[in-house]
Scaffold this motif. Structure first.
Motif, PDB file in Angstrom:
ATOM      1  N   ARG A 383       2.666  49.907   1.972  1.00 10.54           N
ATOM      2  CA  ARG A 383       3.408  48.715   2.349  1.00 10.54           C
ATOM      3  C   ARG A 383       4.787  48.709   1.681  1.00 10.54           C
ATOM      4  O   ARG A 383       5.785  48.308   2.271  1.00 10.54           O
ATOM      5  CB  ARG A 383       2.552  47.509   1.946  1.00 10.54           C
ATOM      6  N   VAL A 393       7.439  43.586  11.408  1.00 12.15           N
ATOM      7  CA  VAL A 393       6.139  43.152  10.893  1.00 12.15           C
ATOM      8  C   VAL A 393       4.942  43.683  11.686  1.00 12.15           C
ATOM      9  O   VAL A 393       4.030  44.256  11.113  1.00 12.15           O
ATOM     10  CB  VAL A 393       6.075  41.618  10.850  1.00 12.15           C
ATOM     11  N   GLU A 439      -1.339  42.785   3.237  1.00 16.02           N
ATOM     12  CA  GLU A 439      -0.077  42.147   3.619  1.00 16.02           C
ATOM     13  C   GLU A 439       0.172  40.890   2.773  1.00 16.02           C
ATOM     14  O   GLU A 439       1.245  40.704   2.199  1.00 16.02           O
ATOM     15  CB  GLU A 439      -0.150  41.799   5.116  1.00 16.02           C
ATOM     16  N   ARG A 440      -0.843  40.064   2.669  1.00 19.88           N
ATOM     17  CA  ARG A 440      -0.689  38.815   1.912  1.00 19.88           C
ATOM     18  C   ARG A 440      -0.413  39.132   0.438  1.00 19.88           C
ATOM     19  O   ARG A 440       0.383  38.479  -0.218  1.00 19.88           O
ATOM     20  CB  ARG A 440      -1.939  37.932   2.009  1.00 19.88           C
ATOM     21  N   VAL A 443       3.256  40.242   0.098  1.00 20.85           N
ATOM     22  CA  VAL A 443       4.199  39.130   0.232  1.00 20.85           C
ATOM     23  C   VAL A 443       4.137  38.241  -1.005  1.00 20.85           C
ATOM     24  O   VAL A 443       5.156  37.856  -1.574  1.00 20.85           O
ATOM     25  CB  VAL A 443       3.890  38.319   1.506  1.00 20.85           C
ATOM     26  N   LEU A 444       2.904  37.965  -1.423  1.00 21.27           N
ATOM     27  CA  LEU A 444       2.728  37.107  -2.594  1.00 21.27           C
ATOM     28  C   LEU A 444       3.360  37.746  -3.821  1.00 21.27           C
ATOM     29  O   LEU A 444       3.946  37.076  -4.673  1.00 21.27           O
ATOM     30  CB  LEU A 444       1.230  36.895  -2.830  1.00 21.27           C
ATOM     31  N   ILE A 446       5.944  39.795  -3.876  1.00 21.49           N
ATOM     32  CA  ILE A 446       7.398  39.683  -3.810  1.00 21.49           C
ATOM     33  C   ILE A 446       7.843  38.255  -4.109  1.00 21.49           C
ATOM     34  O   ILE A 446       8.788  38.017  -4.844  1.00 21.49           O
ATOM     35  CB  ILE A 446       7.902  40.114  -2.416  1.00 21.49           C
ATOM     36  N   GLU A 447       7.108  37.301  -3.530  1.00 18.64           N
ATOM     37  CA  GLU A 447       7.562  35.918  -3.595  1.00 18.64           C
ATOM     38  C   GLU A 447       7.215  35.250  -4.920  1.00 18.64           C
ATOM     39  O   GLU A 447       8.027  34.552  -5.499  1.00 18.64           O
ATOM     40  CB  GLU A 447       6.941  35.116  -2.455  1.00 18.64           C
ATOM     41  N   ASP A 448       5.976  35.429  -5.354  1.00 19.96           N
ATOM     42  CA  ASP A 448       5.507  34.657  -6.504  1.00 19.96           C
ATOM     43  C   ASP A 448       5.247  35.516  -7.728  1.00 19.96           C
ATOM     44  O   ASP A 448       4.737  35.031  -8.725  1.00 19.96           O
ATOM     45  CB  ASP A 448       4.210  33.905  -6.147  1.00 19.96           C
TER      46      ASP A 448
END
Lengths: 522, 311
Positions: A383, A393, A439-440, A443-444, A446-448
């Protein structure tokens, strides 16, 4: 306010479940008559197989209905082996087969059933004479010629000369049978031994266990021209045992009449005799195994008979396994809902942990977690690369999904190569779900931040493991299968959970500083 | 103190918030108005409530090319219309040759920017992963008073509006860790605000009570937020336009334009209680005690309720 309605609906659901369950108990059990109630038994046949890495096959004769016994509430725990049932036309036996293309290591399979047993006595008609040509004298649809012919261990032909000594010139059937019976009881001594003797050896040595004595009885009966067969089964008594018992049945006056020489039951059988097979067979046969151990667990049946036309027991047995998996889903959903609303554990998606735990049940916990961990790790690396390449995506998700499939295949090959056959079951892993987890997670991350992403991953894993253990409780599975109405109870609890407005346990931790603060302010 | 201790504090937990306030007070049909920031902006514009100016929106993949055509904009913010928890927001503060400079100082190429927007459109940052729109809006410059207290980024002010009444507020200060974003779970600092006066109390950082900003080392307590009366007024007025009984309003204070509404939230979080070191429940109950027609009060009367809330 609203809560009252919710509690009322929950109460209604619980009552509904209760009503359906009791209706099932009262109107169920069509095959079991209440007048016979005392002798209800729950019997488990447990077979522990030690595989040697080759094709393996196990067969067990399953009990069937007859006037003396009723079989109901059958359960099969097949340990992921291929299972099927075949009826044998000649003997009328019902045989369960378990097959595995590759059986390595230890495996336990279990067959559990309930039986209602009755005692029965038979009257032997006195006017019957021995037929001149036995093979033509009996109706072909009731008596198979095999029950009149000599066989490997029941050498009725060899015993014909000896028959004269036993029955003399007697021609009346009832007296002939009586004489054979008395002869064996009077002359053959009971001795427990390893492997039963054949009829001839029994007559020579005059000592034998139940098998040898029954064979002698059958052989002499056949020699006299009376259809006769071996019947095997167990004598039920609470506890664990691994001994079977064998007796004989003669066809006299249109019906099969039992005779147990060893325990002295003449034309009668008491209520604790359970018939498992007919003919001179063994109860269990196996090929391709290092070792097979079996034992019976006999206990009193507590669950009421449920085999009405609307119960799940009427489904074909291979579908029952699938139904059991279906029934686990709501239980899993309840566990997840509890973990999330009461405890407050974060998970990836609501249903991910349920599907994961179902998959773990197929694979075994350690192997499953190891596979899951490596799939997610590799997927996460991939990923990152895809992110660097700026892939859109949907194609990106599809690439990760393909990678998950590749990973699973690689692990199957590796596992098989190094002799871990369990790994083959990871093909049951929910791959789409794992793709979404990757995927989650990314993303998590990168974001959190990595910490939060790992926390949620850990949460999902912990909830899956908890669900795994709860789904492993046999009582839950058995009772849900017997009473799928209990799903309404789960629904009722979920409703109440849905109006739980108290604090989550994790929030207590989150707000603990505030609590401290308040304490200091005092 | 009771065993759990939370009852006394009147803390609102996630379950109670969802069951008793979000599900009870917010009609599902109204959610899109706040979940989709483009719709929010549209409504705010129509009611002439100040909000950062929308430059243009990107609703389908072919429009991504438009990003290359940006000529006169020096700074702007790219946002997903349905993003949750500050996800997918990209702040551009300048241009270096062909590349753009992010608020954090890193450079980002046009291709990377386009990729980011493509991710937004395919719903990577949106609630529930559904397809999304991106939009580009005015880049807010924080009011000068925040210069010392915040570490980069733009501090924002969250006001909880319960049945049209500003109930609780906090000032959210970006930190190094939160990378300029003002979301508490991403590491921003939240500081409770005395709702009547707009003066900050102590703060919270990662569930820990603090009094000093972890990066700038400036005391958080006793800071006067400018335009506080305006913020309260706008909050109270906004209620009729959206009709959500329990919502969070996020303000930023621009150095030229003053208070602007950045976004609305139908499920405001619970950290505001930690920042204020107070549970929300007593205030919510006090408002419910006023009867069933609180919503019909004029906005002036609603502000009176706020002034009389026990702190």
């Amino acid at each position: 306010m609203n809560n009252r309605k919710v509690y009322l609906i929950s109460l209604f659901l619980i009552l509904l479940a209760g009503a359906l369950v009791s209706a099932k108990i009262i109107h169920g059990g069509h095959s079991v008559e209440h007048s016979y109630s005392p002798h209800l038994w729950r019997i488990s046949v447990i077979m522990n197989l030690s595989g040697q890495g080759t094709r393996a096959k196990v067969r067990l004769t399953l009990p069937r209905e007859n006037p003396r016994q009723t079989i109901y509430n059958e359960h099969f725990e097949n340990g992921e082996m291929v299972f099927y049932i075949r009826e044998r036309a000649i003997t009328g036996n019902r045989i369960g087969f378990w097959r595995s293309e590759l059986l390595d290591g230890f495996k336990s399979i279990q067959y559990t059933f309930s039986a209602q047993l009755r005692s029965q006595s038979y009257v032997i008609p006195q006017e019957l004479q021995l037929p001149k040509d036995p093979l033509k004298a009996y109706p072909a649809d009731l008596v198979h010629p095999m029950t009149l012919l000599s066989s490997e261990f029941i050498q009725s032909d060899l015993l014909k000369p000896h028959l004269k000594k036993v029955i003399g010139r007697e021609k009346k059937v009832y007296k002939v049978v009586q004489k054979i019976y008395d002869y064996i009881r009077g002359n053959v001594e009971y001795r427990s031994e390893k492997g039963s003797k054949d009829a001839r050896a029994t007559l020579d040595k005059l000592t034998a266990d139940c098998g040898g004595q029954a064979r002698l009885f059958v052989a002499l009966s056949r020699a006299a021209g009376i259809p006769s067969r071996i019947v095997g089964g167990i004598i039920t008594a609470g506890g664990v045992k691994n001994t079977t018992h064998v007796w004989a049945e003669n066809f006299i006056g249109g019906q099969w009449i039992p005779f147990d020489v060893v325990n002295d039951y003449y034309a009668t059988l008491p209520a604790h005799y359970l018939e498992l097979y007919r003919g001179d067979y063994s109860l269990i046969k196996h090929t391709g195994l290092k070792k097979l151990e079996y034992f019976f667990i006999v206990g009193e049946e507590k669950m009421p008979p449920l085999d009405n036309p609307w119960s799940l027991y009427i489904l074909p047995t291979h579908f029952q396994a699938m139904v059991k998996v279906l029934l686990q889903i709501p239980v899993g959903a309840f566990v997840v809902a509890f973990c999330r609303t009461i405890i407050g554990i974060q998970t990836f998606g609501t249903f991910t942990p349920i599907l994961l735990s179902l998959a773990l049940r197929q694979v075994s916990l350690e192997v499953g977690l190891l596979c899951l961990g490596s799939v997610i790790f590799v997927g996460w690396l991939l990923r990152k690369v895809l992110d660097h390449l700026k892939i859109l995506v949907i194609p990106r998700l599809s690439i990760v999904l393909t990678m998950v499939v590749i990973m699973v295949l690689v692990m199957m090959i590796l596992g098989f190569h190094f002799g871990y056959q369990q790994v083959l079951n990871i093909s049951l892993f929910p791959m789409v779900i794992m793709t979404w987890m990757i995927e989650r997670f990314s993303v998590l991350e990168i974001e959190d931040g990595t910490k939060n992403a790992l926390k949620t991953l850990l949460g999902s894993t912990v909830v899956s493991i908890v669900t795994y253990y709860i789904l492993g409780i046999t009582v839950i599975r058995t009772y849900l299968f017997a009473f799928p109405e209990l799903l309404f109870v789960i629904m009722a609890f979920l409703l109440i959970l849905g109006r739980y407005t108290g604090i989550r346990i994790v929030e207590l931790w989150r707000f603990k500083e505030l609590k401290k603060n308040l304490g200091e302010a005092r | 103190m009771s065993f759990w201790g939370y009852k006394e504090l009147g803390l609102l937990g996630m379950n109670r918030r969802n069951a008793c306030y979000v599900l009870n007070r917010n009609r599902r049909a109204l959610y899109p108005l706040v979940d989709d920031k483009l719709k929010t902006k549209d409504i705010l514009d129509r009611h002439q409530i100040p909000t950062p100016e929308l430059y243009f929106s990107i609703t389908s993949n072919f429009e991504i090319r438009l990003l290359k055509e940006i000529k006169f904009l020096k700074e702007f913010v790219v946002k997903p219309a349905r993003g949750a928890e500050g996800r997918g927001i990209l702040v551009i503060v300048g241009r270096e040759g062909k590349d753009w400079r992010k608020a954090s100082g890193e450079l980002i190429s046009v291709e990377q920017l386009q990729y980011h927007v493509a991710n937004i459109l395919s719903g990577l940052f949106s609630l529930g992963g559904t397809d999304d729109h991106a939009f580009i809006e005015y880049c807010v410059h924080s009011h000068a008073v925040f210069r010392n207290i915040a570490y980069r980024g733009v501090p924002d002010i969250r006001v909880i509006l319960y049945r049209g009444i500003p109930t609780m507020a906090m000032l959210r200060l970006p930190t190094k860790e939160s990378d300029g974003r003002a979301n508490l779970h991403q590491g921003a600092v939240g500081a409770g605000v005395v709702i009547q006066e707009g003066i900050t109390l102590g703060g919270v950082h990662h569930n820990k009570l603090i009094d000093i900003h972890p990066d700038t080392k400036v005391p958080i307590r006793g800071f006067k937020i400018p335009f506080w009366a305006d913020i309260l007024e706008i909050s109270a007025k906004i209620y009729e336009s959206f009709g959500l009984g329990y919502m969070g309003v996020d303000f930023v204070i621009d150095h030229i334009l003053g208070p602007l509404i950045l976004e609305l939230n139908a499920r405001p979080g619970l950290n505001i209680q930690l920042a204020n070191r107070k549970g929300l429940l007593p205030r919510l109950r006090a408002i419910d005690a006023l009867g069933s027609d609180v919503e019909k009060f004029s906005w002036e009367k609603r502000l009176d309720v706020t002034r009389n809330l026990a702190s």
